[in-house]
Design a protein around this motif. Structure first.
Motif, PDB file in Angstrom:
ATOM      1  N   THR A   2       0.798  -1.131  -0.118  1.00 19.78           N
ATOM      2  CA  THR A   2       0.011  -0.018  -0.221  1.00 19.78           C
ATOM      3  C   THR A   2       0.829   1.150   0.087  1.00 19.78           C
ATOM      4  O   THR A   2       2.058   1.148   0.368  1.00 19.78           O
ATOM      5  N   THR A   3       0.409   2.396  -0.527  1.00 15.96           N
ATOM      6  CA  THR A   3       1.071   3.755  -0.492  1.00 15.96           C
ATOM      7  C   THR A   3       0.196   4.564   0.506  1.00 15.96           C
ATOM      8  O   THR A   3      -0.770   4.338   0.285  1.00 15.96           O
ATOM      9  N   SER A   4       0.737   5.739   0.853  1.00 21.42           N
ATOM     10  CA  SER A   4       0.225   6.674   1.497  1.00 21.42           C
ATOM     11  C   SER A   4      -0.197   7.769   0.468  1.00 21.42           C
ATOM     12  O   SER A   4       0.200   7.718  -0.616  1.00 21.42           O
ATOM     13  N   LYS A   5      -0.766   8.879   1.003  1.00 14.81           N
ATOM     14  CA  LYS A   5      -1.268   9.863   0.203  1.00 14.81           C
ATOM     15  C   LYS A   5       0.159  10.445  -0.489  1.00 14.81           C
ATOM     16  O   LYS A   5      -0.061  10.984  -1.601  1.00 14.81           O
ATOM     17  N   SER A   6       1.113  10.575   0.264  1.00  6.37           N
ATOM     18  CA  SER A   6       2.439  11.186  -0.318  1.00  6.37           C
ATOM     19  C   SER A   6       2.965  10.201  -1.319  1.00  6.37           C
ATOM     20  O   SER A   6       4.171  10.580  -1.906  1.00  6.37           O
ATOM     21  N   GLY A   7       2.585   8.972  -1.498  1.00  7.54           N
ATOM     22  CA  GLY A   7       3.057   8.257  -2.510  1.00  7.54           C
ATOM     23  C   GLY A   7       4.101   7.155  -2.051  1.00  7.54           C
ATOM     24  O   GLY A   7       4.616   6.449  -2.739  1.00  7.54           O
ATOM     25  N   HIS A   8       4.594   7.320  -0.930  1.00  8.74           N
ATOM     26  CA  HIS A   8       5.630   6.627  -0.333  1.00  8.74           C
ATOM     27  C   HIS A   8       4.975   4.876   0.185  1.00  8.74           C
ATOM     28  O   HIS A   8       3.932   4.968   0.974  1.00  8.74           O
ATOM     29  N   PRO A  12       5.999   4.383   8.343  1.00  2.48           N
ATOM     30  CA  PRO A  12       6.288   5.668   8.118  1.00  2.48           C
ATOM     31  C   PRO A  12       7.522   5.812   8.716  1.00  2.48           C
ATOM     32  O   PRO A  12       8.362   5.257   9.591  1.00  2.48           O
ATOM     33  N   ARG A  13       8.353   7.007   8.332  1.00  2.36           N
ATOM     34  CA  ARG A  13      10.002   7.330   8.571  1.00  2.36           C
ATOM     35  C   ARG A  13       9.725   7.808  10.036  1.00  2.36           C
ATOM     36  O   ARG A  13       8.906   8.662  10.483  1.00  2.36           O
ATOM     37  N   ILE A  14      10.628   7.299  10.830  1.00  2.00           N
ATOM     38  CA  ILE A  14      10.633   7.705  12.266  1.00  2.00           C
ATOM     39  C   ILE A  14      11.606   8.831  12.563  1.00  2.00           C
ATOM     40  O   ILE A  14      11.717   9.508  13.462  1.00  2.00           O
TER      41      ILE A  14
END
Length: 74
Positions: A2-8, A12-14
């Motif tokens: 799956t991808t987030s709205k940002s396309g990544h 999530p990056r910590i």
């Protein structure tokens, strides 16, 4: 996947903030010489900065900094 709205994709990056730093000659060699098993240079630098920030900011209201079970032991 799956991808987030940002396309990544993925987790999530910590550690999202980046910086470049220059050190006196020999500093990175000294760091590498004292790294613990499984620790990399970035881990060392993040921990060193966090410790210095805590020292300079002082203890939070209500007492000294307690233990945090989710944080890797230094």
């Amino acid at each position: 996947m799956t991808t987030s709205k940002s396309g990544h994709a993925g987790r999530p990056r910590i550690n999202g903030e980046k910086t470049m730093a220059r050190f006196p000659d020999g500093t990175l060699g000294r760091i590498k010489a004292v790294l613990r098993e499984g620790e990399n240079q970035s881990d060392f630098l993040r921990d060193a900065v966090e410790l210095e920030l805590r020292r300079r900011e002082g203890p939070p209201v209500g007492g000294p900094i307690g233990t945090n079970s989710s944080r890797r032991r230094l």
